[in-house]
Design a protein around this motif. Structure first.
Motif, short mmCIF file in Angstrom:
data_model
loop_
_atom_site.label_atom_id
_atom_site.label_comp_id
_atom_site.label_asym_id
_atom_site.label_seq_id
_atom_site.Cartn_x
_atom_site.Cartn_y
_atom_site.Cartn_z
N THR A 104 10.06 9.64 51.47
CA THR A 104 9.08 9.85 52.50
C THR A 104 8.09 10.77 52.09
O THR A 104 6.69 10.84 52.37
CB THR A 104 9.72 10.07 53.76
N ASN A 105 8.57 12.06 51.89
CA ASN A 105 7.49 13.42 51.75
C ASN A 105 6.80 13.31 50.32
O ASN A 105 5.64 14.06 50.49
CB ASN A 105 8.32 14.76 51.86
N SER A 166 4.73 17.92 47.63
CA SER A 166 3.66 16.94 48.32
C SER A 166 2.33 17.76 48.41
O SER A 166 1.29 17.51 48.19
CB SER A 166 4.23 16.34 49.82
N ASP A 167 2.77 19.12 48.58
CA ASP A 167 1.53 20.25 48.72
C ASP A 167 0.59 20.02 47.32
O ASP A 167 -0.34 20.11 47.00
CB ASP A 167 2.08 21.59 48.97
N HIS A 168 1.83 20.12 46.24
CA HIS A 168 1.02 20.24 44.94
C HIS A 168 0.26 18.80 44.86
O HIS A 168 -0.61 19.09 44.07
CB HIS A 168 2.13 20.38 43.89
N PHE A 169 0.77 17.65 45.07
CA PHE A 169 -0.11 16.59 44.90
C PHE A 169 -1.25 16.51 45.60
O PHE A 169 -2.49 16.11 45.23
CB PHE A 169 0.85 15.30 45.28
N VAL A 170 -1.36 17.16 46.86
CA VAL A 170 -2.44 17.08 47.65
C VAL A 170 -3.68 18.03 47.00
O VAL A 170 -4.65 17.40 46.90
CB VAL A 170 -2.31 17.67 48.93
N ARG A 171 -2.93 19.19 46.30
CA ARG A 171 -4.22 20.20 45.62
C ARG A 171 -4.42 19.28 44.46
O ARG A 171 -5.79 19.41 44.04
CB ARG A 171 -3.37 21.45 45.19
#
Ligand code: NAD
Ligand code: DAU
Length: 353
Positions: A104-105, A166-171
């Motif tokens: 999910t995350n 997930s934060d890394h993927f967004v950036r």
């Protein structure tokens, strides 16, 4: 007057998501708010009863792990923005089942990023992908210091590792594909509609039912608590005024050692339940510690305060009292969410029912 927009809010049937949906639906009648939620054990449409009939609210039941369903949803609605909260959110469950958190995350977030990237390929004007994250990505603090937006990531639980990823993927999607994004990392939330697996609602429910209060380790861990409606207000400000590509830390400068918070809660509960002071505290039971338990979290929210003018609206004692009142007044809600799956989890986690 705000112009018309269609905004996707994921995880809107959960604790924080339901407060964000309520705020946006009520405050922005010109927006259409689409709430996407899989309705896991943590998602509950009862959380949104007061706004579900409003004309600018739509619910879509879907799983963010289903890439095709995400693409279809973006084709159906032509979203202007996404506020992404859907996640597996409980650290103890991540220790029992890390893979579900990766699905999910991490995979779910990448599916949404792909759907947004494709839908906004021609033009990103006025578009925004807002990713809601946690202070736990920064790891664990010693006795002093704060997490700032430039603190290096050091996630230490399967939950925080999945959120950090997930934060890394967004950036990465901003840097690689030019997707307009913003991220916020918030401290521990408390308030109405929180699932009673998390410390405060779990302990309120157990005190009410005269059940043991399972304190992990010595109870000398520190968390920084923020009233959930203040988090929702921060998300509103960041969505509308935050600088794209930036990260904002959200927190209340409100640190409590678990055991001190628990004693305060017991005192409030004694008063509300007309018990002799000290009665509820007798339920405190020290149990086996959480594996890899992070010692201390503390957020420095100076950037959000100075750049966007946000600050928490109330003091912790007042917020905790309001929260206790809400749980005592919403007996039916508590009963609904603490039946079924909850009992299995409780037995597995605490070896008792
Ligand atoms: P929650 O567990 O109460 O709610 C999560 C929601 O996501 C539920 O409605 C659930 O049904 C939905 N969901 C889960 N898996 C899904 C999937 N595969 N597809 C679609 N929907 C799915 O969580 P919360 O405490 O409200 O947290 C919301 C967000 O805020 C999370 O991203 C969390 O990491 C973050 N956050 C939480 C806190 C906190 O203190 N609770 C603090 C900082 C950040
Ligand atoms: O910091 C933000 C994070 O806060 C969010 O990202 C998470 O989604 C959210 O669950 C929360 O994580 P914590 O692990 O800090 O919250 P929790 O309520 O599970 O625990 C708070 C503290 O209380 C922690 O030190 C563990 C302790 N605890 C918790 C439970 C459930 C106990 O002592 N006993 C318990 O039974």
């Amino acid at each position: 007057m705000h112009s018309m927009k269609t905004i996707l809010i994921t995880g809107g049937a959960g604790f924080i998501g339901s407060h964000v949906v309520r705020l946006f639906v009520n405050k922005y009648p010109a927006y259409t708010i689409v709430n996407l939620d899989k309705l896991t054990y943590a998602g509950n449409l009862e959380n949104l009863k007061d706004i579900e009939q409003l004309p600018n609210y739509i619910f879509e039941k879907a799983d963010i792990v289903d890439a095709e369903a995400m693409r279809e949803l973006f084709k159906k609605y032509h979203f202007d923005g996404v506020i992404h909260l859907a996640a597996e959110s409980h650290v103890d469950r991540s220790i029992l089942n890390p893979l579900e958190f990766i699905m999910t995350n991490v995979v779910g977030t990448v599916n949404l990023l792909n759907a947004a990237k494709e839908a906004w390929a021609e033009n990103t004007d006025g578009k925004l992908f807002y990713h809601v994250s946690t202070d736990e990505v920064y790891g664990s603090l010693g006795e002093t210091g704060f997490f700032t937006e430039t603190t290096a990531y050091d996630p230490r639980s399967p939950y925080s590792a999945s959120k950090a990823s997930s934060d890394h993927f967004v950036r990465a999607y901003e840097n690689t594909y030019g997707l307009p994004v913003v991220i916020s990392n918030c401290s521990n939330n408390y308030g109405s509609y929180q699932f009673p697996e998390k410390l405060i609602p779990l302990f309120i429910n157990n005190i009410k039912n005269n059940k043991p209060l399972p304190v992990y380790g010595k109870g000398d861990y520190t968390r920084d608590w923020l009233f959930v409606e203040d988090h929702a207000a921060a998300i509103d400000v960041i969505y509308h005024e935050g600088k794209h590509g930036e990260t904002y830390n959200i927190g209340g400068f409100n640190e409590w050692q678990n055991i001190d918070l628990i004693h305060l809660l017991c005192k409030i509960m004694d008063r509300k339940l007309s018990r002799v002071e000290g009665t509820s505290a007798q339920l405190i039971t020290y149990v086996k510690d959480r594996p890899g338990h992070d010692k201390r979290y503390a957020i420095d929210a100076t950037k959000l305060n100075t750049e966007l003018g946000w600050k928490p609206s109330l003091q912790f004692e007042e917020g905790l009292e309001k929260t206790v009142d809400w749980y005592l007044e919403n007996e039916e809600w508590l009963q609904h969410v603490t039946s079924g799956e909850y009992l299995n989890y409780y037995k597995k986690q605490y070896d008792t029912v």
